[in-house]
Structures are given as structure tokens and as C-alpha cells.
Design an enzyme around this catalytic site. Structure first.
Site, PDB file in Angstrom:
ATOM      1  N   GLY A 162       3.550  -1.258   4.355  1.00  0.00           N
ATOM      2  CA  GLY A 162       2.965   0.071   4.540  1.00  0.00           C
ATOM      3  C   GLY A 162       1.450   0.016   4.627  1.00  0.00           C
ATOM      4  N   TYR A 212      14.933  10.866  -5.284  1.00  0.00           N
ATOM      5  CA  TYR A 212      13.655  10.161  -5.137  1.00  0.00           C
ATOM      6  C   TYR A 212      13.269   9.467  -6.439  1.00  0.00           C
ATOM      7  CZ  TYR A 212       8.610   9.429  -4.717  1.00  0.00           C
ATOM      8  OH  TYR A 212       7.341   8.874  -4.721  1.00  0.00           O
ATOM      9  N   ASP A 233      10.151  -3.168   9.435  1.00  0.00           N
ATOM     10  CA  ASP A 233      10.925  -2.098   8.815  1.00  0.00           C
ATOM     11  C   ASP A 233      11.541  -2.702   7.558  1.00  0.00           C
ATOM     12  OD1 ASP A 233      12.801  -0.230   7.981  1.00  0.00           O
ATOM     13  OD2 ASP A 233      13.490   0.239  10.005  1.00  0.00           O
ATOM     14  N   LYS A 247       5.694  -0.377   9.900  1.00  0.00           N
ATOM     15  CA  LYS A 247       6.417   0.045  11.106  1.00  0.00           C
ATOM     16  C   LYS A 247       5.465   0.467  12.219  1.00  0.00           C
ATOM     17  CE  LYS A 247       9.986   2.729  10.813  1.00  0.00           C
ATOM     18  NZ  LYS A 247      10.790   3.917  10.460  1.00  0.00           N
ATOM     19  N   SER A 298      -0.651   0.127   7.206  1.00  0.00           N
ATOM     20  CA  SER A 298      -1.346   0.653   8.383  1.00  0.00           C
ATOM     21  C   SER A 298      -2.179   1.892   8.082  1.00  0.00           C
ATOM     22  CB  SER A 298      -0.342   0.959   9.500  1.00  0.00           C
ATOM     23  OG  SER A 298       0.607   1.910   9.072  1.00  0.00           O
ATOM     24  N   ARG A 299      -2.019   2.455   6.886  1.00  0.00           N
ATOM     25  CA  ARG A 299      -2.820   3.639   6.521  1.00  0.00           C
ATOM     26  C   ARG A 299      -2.757   3.844   5.012  1.00  0.00           C
ATOM     27  NH1 ARG A 299       1.805   5.885   9.418  1.00  0.00           N
ATOM     28  NH2 ARG A 299       0.535   5.720  11.300  1.00  0.00           N
ATOM     29  N   LYS A 343      12.343   5.358  -7.200  1.00  0.00           N
ATOM     30  CA  LYS A 343      11.079   4.865  -7.746  1.00  0.00           C
ATOM     31  C   LYS A 343      11.279   4.191  -9.109  1.00  0.00           C
ATOM     32  CE  LYS A 343       7.767   5.150  -5.775  1.00  0.00           C
ATOM     33  NZ  LYS A 343       7.224   4.329  -4.661  1.00  0.00           N
TER      34      LYS A 343
END
Length: 276
Positions: A13, A164, A70, A38, A15-16, A168
Site C-alpha cells: 500500500g 472490520y 494485490d 495495486k 503508493s499513497r 484488524k
């Protein structure tokens, strides 16, 4: 303390958001950063791809290896670990930052969305632990860092979005288990969670809205905390559920105003999920 220069660090993750901030922070230390996400092509609404972050990493003084990944696909994770491990002779750190979030009840959560959260969150931690292990064993200061919270069984964290929460908490429980299992190999396994909201797409779109970012901190605080963790000797710093602010306070950081996304709202920064 060990340094990050020439260390081989995989960040999912990346890319940002938090992953990108970590990549650039480690790059300034001279690390080799595997930017795994991704985002191979530009997103219509969100900035950044693995390639734009790779350019930023190189400019910051690090070495970049952009990889389209992915994390739901375990064979892709295996291929990544084998490729990087064989190319560099080791893997020094894995940061499981990629995440899927839906703050919905059991009634409101579709099986497809439920499976997505379990796969992207807790299952990816297992897959990277399993496939990166042979190469982490070859590092002189190996770390696995998973972005998940301390397990808090207060009913309010279970009632409204238990699917969720489970994904986590699964990351955090697995981290404790791996820390004990991998201790004989000197591999540290810890979790890191923010004390406050962090200004990311997840906060803007899944938790609140653009206004919510005013009550958050910049991703840099998580990146700075991660740097502190990865530079600890792995033999005696493992099995911990860590909070960014506490990590930095222990490292004698006293000025947290530098991390405020909106300085004028600094006194109203919101505490993150799972922290009472």
C-alpha cells in the site's frame, strides 16, 4: 542503533498515504524500498502510483523497486518475496500497510466485502510472514511491522463494525503469535497504530469526509515512528502493540504540533478507532 542505509524494506500500500510517507522517510536514510501496491496506473480520484512514488524515492536518496501487487493473491506475494530475497540476498523488513475498511455492521456487510477485509488485512500478514521468512532469517536486523491496533474488547468497537474490527484484531493477534514463533530467529514482529486520525483517503472516505482531515495528523508521524521501530535491535524489541505517539515520546520527540494536518485545529485532533 542499526541504521536503514541499504536495508531492503517491502511496504504494501505504498503508493499513497502512510505507505508513501514511510517510503520517502526510509529513502532519505538510503534504504532500498519495495513499493508494493495495486496502483500501477493512475486512479481517477486519488493521487499516486507505484511509479510516481518510485521516482520520489530515488530523488530522496533511496533505491526504488516498484511492484504491482494485490495482497489477496498469495502466489503474487510468494513471487515478490522470492524475487526480492534472491536479488538482494535477504529481506530486512516487511511493513503490512495495505488495508481494506468498511465501517459496517454484520447486517450491512456483504460476504464479498467481509472476505475482502479478511484477505487484505489479516490474511496478508500471514502470507508475508510465511513467504518472507526464509529471507528475513538472512537479515542482521529483521522486522515485520503490521499496521493494526491493540486488541480492545470494549463492546463499542465490536457492535457497529465487527467484520472490520475482526480483520484488524486478527493482524494484531497474528503478530503476537509470529513474534513468539520467530523470536529464535531474531525476527521482530510488532504492530503500529496511530494515536489520532491520520490524514489519508481511508479517513476522508470511509470514516468521515474532507472536513474530518482537519482533525487528523499528517502521515509523517507514522513514518517517523516506523523508522524508530525498524532501527531498534530486533532481538529485544518484539511482540509489542505500539502507538505512534508513544514510540516517538520514548525517542524523545516532544513537538507534535509539526504533525498537525490543520494547525488551527490542533487542539481538537480526534483519537483514532479502538483507543478508549
Amino acid at each position: 542503533m542499526p541504521e536503514l542505509k541499504d536495508k531492503v524494506i517491502i511496504i504494501t500500500g505504498a503508493s499513497r498515504g502512510i505507505g508513501r510517507a514511510m517510503a520517502l522517510t526510509f529513502a532519505k536514510e538510503g534504504a532500498t524500498v519495495v513499493i508494493a501496491a495495486k496502483s500501477d496506473k493512475p486512479h481517477p480520484k486519488l493521487p499516486g502510483t507505484i511509479h510516481t512514488v518510485a521516482e520520489e524515492v530515488e530523488k530522496a536518496g533511496g533505491k526504488a523497486v516498484p511492484v504491482a501487487l494485490d495482497v489477496r493473491k498469495e502466489l503474487a506475494i510468494k513471487r515478490l518475496c522470492d524475487d526480492i530475497g534472491q536479488k538482494f540476498g535477504r529481506i530486512d523488513a516487511v511493513i503490512n500497510n495495505a488495508g481494506a475498511i468498511s465501517l459496517t455492521t454484520v447486517e450491512e456487510t456483504s460476504p464479498k466485502r467481509y472476505d475482502l477485509m479478511q484477505q487484505v488485512n489479516s490474511r496478508a500478514v500471514y502470507c508475508f510472514g510465511h513467504y518472507a521468512l526464509p529471507y528475513l532469517k538472512k537479515s542482521d536486523n529483521p522486522h515485520i511491522l503490521n499496521l493494526s491496533p491493540p486488541v480492545n474488547l470494549n463492546e463499542k468497537w465490536l457492535k457497529d463494525y465487527s467484520p472490520y474490527t475482526l480483520s484488524k484484531y486478527g493482524m494484531s493477534i497474528l503478530s503476537k503469535g509470529m513474534a513468539a514463533e520467530f523470536k529464535e530467529h531474531g525476527i521482530a514482529v510488532n504492530t503500529l497504530w496511530p494515536q489520532t486520525y491520520i490524514a489519508t483517503a481511508a479517513i476522508e472516505f470511509a470514516v468521515g469526509n474532507k472536513e474530518t482531515l482537519n482533525y487528523a495528523r499528517k502521515p509523517q508521524i507514522m513514518a517517523d515512528a516506523a523508522k524508530v521501530i525498524l532501527t531498534h535491535p530486533s532481538q529485544n524489541y518484539t511482540g509489542l502493540w505500539l502507538i505512534d505517539e508513544e514510540v516517538l515520546k520514548a525517542a524523545r520527540v516532544t513537538d507534535f504540533s509539526q504533525y498537525a494536518y490543520s494547525p488551527e485545529h490542533e487542539d481538537k485532533i480526534q483519537k483514532d478507532l479502538f483507543l478508549d
